[in-house]
Structure formats: C-alpha cells, structure tokens
Design an enzyme around this catalytic site. Structure first.
Site, PDB file in Angstrom:
ATOM      1  N   ASP A  15      35.393 -26.188   4.987  1.00  0.00           N
ATOM      2  CA  ASP A  15      34.827 -26.128   6.338  1.00  0.00           C
ATOM      3  C   ASP A  15      34.378 -27.494   6.848  1.00  0.00           C
ATOM      4  O   ASP A  15      34.786 -27.930   7.935  1.00  0.00           O
ATOM      5  CB  ASP A  15      33.641 -25.160   6.378  1.00  0.00           C
ATOM      6  CG  ASP A  15      34.067 -23.711   6.333  1.00  0.00           C
ATOM      7  OD1 ASP A  15      35.031 -23.403   5.614  1.00  0.00           O
ATOM      8  OD2 ASP A  15      33.440 -22.883   7.018  1.00  0.00           O
ATOM      9  N   ASP A 123      21.093 -20.438   8.604  1.00  0.00           N
ATOM     10  CA  ASP A 123      21.027 -21.878   8.366  1.00  0.00           C
ATOM     11  C   ASP A 123      21.136 -22.706   9.635  1.00  0.00           C
ATOM     12  O   ASP A 123      20.525 -23.769   9.741  1.00  0.00           O
ATOM     13  CB  ASP A 123      22.108 -22.285   7.364  1.00  0.00           C
ATOM     14  CG  ASP A 123      21.699 -22.024   5.929  1.00  0.00           C
ATOM     15  OD1 ASP A 123      20.497 -21.798   5.698  1.00  0.00           O
ATOM     16  OD2 ASP A 123      22.566 -22.036   5.046  1.00  0.00           O
TER      17      ASP A 123
END
Length: 412
Positions: A15, A123
C-alpha cells in the site's frame, strides 16, 4: 518551480509503496518516514525499496524506548483498557509515531504529511488528530479518502498491477488473508478471513504467544516493583543463587513478552466499537502488557482509598476512550492524565506474580505504606474496632430499604 515536500508514513508494504509512487506522479517530492516501535521489519530492505521507487530520502527512527517510557508504561500506570478488554497497543503507538512524523516535517520544511490508513479505520483519525494538535498549520494527504485514488485502486489486485507497471518490488510470499499491526507492546490481527465474528481464527495465526497445548509445563514466579504506579523493575529467579533483575524499561518489556509468550499469556479475540461507529473484530496478543496491568491493578487496590479508586476507574475509562479515538494530545486527555498520575502517588510496592498456561495470578503484594491495616481487619483482635458500632451502621443503611419495602407494598 520547487515541488512541495510530503513526509510519508512508510511501512515498506504494498500500500505505502504504491502511495509513494502515486505521490511522486502527482508531482510531489517525498521523504519516507519509518518509526521503529518494535515491529519485526527489515528496515534496510524497506529503505532500499523506497529509494528505488523514487523517494527523495528515507528516515528510520528508533522510537522503542520513547514508546515504552512515554506511552506504554504510562498506560499501565493509568490503567487504560478500552471496553474492559483491549490494552490499546496500536492506539498508543499512533501518537508516538506522529510526533516523529511532525518533527521530520518541521525540520525539513514539508508542507504535507501522508499515510496509508484506510477510510473506514481508526488509524486515519489517530494520525490526523495528533498531527493537527502538534502542527496546526500542517496539511494531510490521505489517498484512501481521495476518489481519484480509491476509485483507481479498489483492491489489492489493482495495487499489484500498478506495482508491476511501475517496477515496484512485490513480495513473492503470498499475503496472509488478514492484516497485521505490530509493535513492541502487541500484535493485532483483523480483516480478511477474520471479518466473520463467528469464524474460528486459523491455526498458527498468533506470532508471539504459544497455544496453551504448547505452553511451558512449569510456572514462572516473578516480582514486579512499582513506583508511583509505574513498573520500575522486575526480578526473575534464574535457577542460580542470584536472580535476574531488570530495570531498563525496554529490557523489562522484551523479557516479559518472551516469558508471557512462552506461557500463552495475553491473547484476546474481541468485537470492539470503532470511533466511526462501526463494529470490528480484532485479535490481539499483548503478553508483557497483560502481566504488568494485572500486577498494577492488584497493587492499586491495596494502596488506594476506596472512593479514590472508584473515581480513578471512571477517569481511566474516559482516558481509554480518548486514546482509542485519537485524542492523546487533546486538552481533556492532558487534564485527565494529570488527575490519573496524581492518584498514583502512593501506588508503590512489589507484586509477586505467578504465570502459567495463559493465566497471570497474584500470589502476594508488599508496600512500605498502605491503607491495609492488619490489626484493624483481623478476626483475632479488636484492633481499635468496636463491633457494636456495626449495629448502627446496619440500621442506618437498612432504613432506606425498609422504606422502599413499605412503598412497594403500598403501590401494589
């Protein structure tokens, strides 16, 4: 014209490597920031990968001691447990990492920081609320919330295809069908095959704690010393004349992680409430944190006044919510933290702990100063207590109950 500089929270995975290339293609200069908070990571390899993709530079910062001393152990001191079960391993690491990110941004004159957190998770909130608290003028690029990014990359297969096109190295090892977050306090597992709360976790998923069938056959007995609610030393019998005594916070956590892991201590499988309002299933293993929390709870009950303990319980639950939701640097968290620290002034002493087959059991506790009065509570001597006083105490407390009984009878 000079390009704007972005500090990217970089993990070395698929990612953030794709995000790195995407940011470069959007005409940004990118410096990757990697925080070592105790995860099992080949930082040298990740650095080489980022530079190969096109990063202007890679910063690797060892934050293990910072994380333990300023986040993990204070969380033990404050008694932080989210929804009575989760010891907040990931939640506590995010503000620690963000401090490093923001410091790097300020030092290098960056205009933006960026991260790879998804649009559904906690997050993104934790990183960004911490960043804006520390760096109000800063800006955040969150690709997974930008339509031009998430519409292009709708899953792992799209990222892999992009990586191949851009010659970004992709691990030949098949990705585990769940996501993992690791630091020296814990490892978490979620998503993928774990998204079904009714599905039993795959065998072998846990990394640092043994299954109980493979746990050690012998118990471990250790002494943990606390000063003002903070664990300051651990004594472990070594089988020799002299016990092993640990005082360095990093060594304490590393050793208790190993010891607890050998005994299968610290595993939980829970459904929790995310800040965004979603419920999610998570698996966690927190061996050292579990041992320290259990010992601290016992000493706290021994040392604190009853009503202070109850007020403290309310405040610690509020503080756990603040931390979980990303408000570590908020004014309400700062105020609550100071209150909780004040409650710990008298939490000093030693707790003897028995660790065996997934259980942490308290064997004994000692303190040079305690509200425990052996003579006063003894069944063998009066110790200054007048038994006849209990009659009035019971009568006064019974008055309300008798009146309610009378009221209930009239209401029928």
């Amino acid at each position: 014209m000079a390009k704007d500089l972005v500090i990217l929270a970089y993990s070395g995975g698929l990612d953030t490597s794709c995000i790195l290339k995407w940011l470069i293609q959007k005409n940004y200069d990118v410096v990757c920031y990697m925080a070592d908070v105790g995860q099992n990571e080949d930082f040298k390899k990740a650095r080489e990968k980022a530079l190969g993709v096109g990063a202007k530079d890679v910063i690797v910062e060892d934050l293990r001691k910072e994380f333990i001393s300023n986040y993990m152990l204070p969380a033990v001191q404050m008694g932080l447990v989210y929804e009575n079960r989760y010891y907040l391993g990931t939640s506590l690491a995010r503000p620690c990492i963000t401090v490093g990110l923001v410091n790097a941004a300020k030092k290098l004159g960056a205009k933006y920081i960026s991260h790879g957190a998804t649009g559904k998770g906690n997050d993104q909130v934790r990183f960004e609320l911490s960043a804006y608290s520390l760096w109000p003028e800063g800006k955040v690029i969150a690709p997974w919330r930008l339509p031009e990014f998430f519409e292009r990359f709708q899953g792992r297969s799209d990222l892999i295809e992009f990586a191949k096109q851009e010659n970004i190295p992709v691990s030949a090892t098949p990705k585990e069908p769940w996501s993992t977050d690791e630091n020296i306090m814990h490892i978490s597992y979620e998503s993928g095959v774990l998204e079904d709360p009714g599905a039993i976790p795959p065998s072998g998923i846990f990394k640092i704690t043994r299954d109980l069938k493979q746990a050690e056959d012998y118990p471990s007995v250790i002494d943990i010393n606390f000063e003002k609610g903070l664990p300051v030393s651990v004594r472990i019998p070594s089988g020799h004349e002299k016990s092993l005594v640990l005082t360095d916070p990093l060594a304490i956590v590393q050793t208790l992680n190993k010891l607890g892991g050998q005994h299968g201590v610290g595993r939980i499988d829970i459904v929790e409430n995310r800040f965004l309002g979603l419920k999610s299933r998570g698996l966690y293993e927190t061996p050292a944190g579990t041992i320290l929390h259990v010992a601290h709870v016992d000493l706290e009950a021994y040392a604190l006044d009853r009503e202070v303990l109850r007020v403290k319980k309310y405040l610690q639950d509020k503080m756990a919510d603040f931390v979980y939701n990303g408000f570590w640097f908020s004014p309400e968290a700062t105020y609550t933290r100071k209150c909780l620290e004040l409650s710990q002034e008298t939490v000093n002493g030693m707790v003897t702990v028995h660790i065996y087959r997934g259980n942490v059991t308290i064997l004994a506790r000692k303190s040079s100063a305690s509200l425990y009065n052996k003579d006063l509570v003894s069944m063998d001597i009066a110790g200054g207590f007048s038994p006849e006083d209990s009659t009035g105490f019971i009568n006064i407390n019974a008055l309300r109950l008798k009146e309610y009984a009378r009221f209930s009878k009239q209401s029928k």
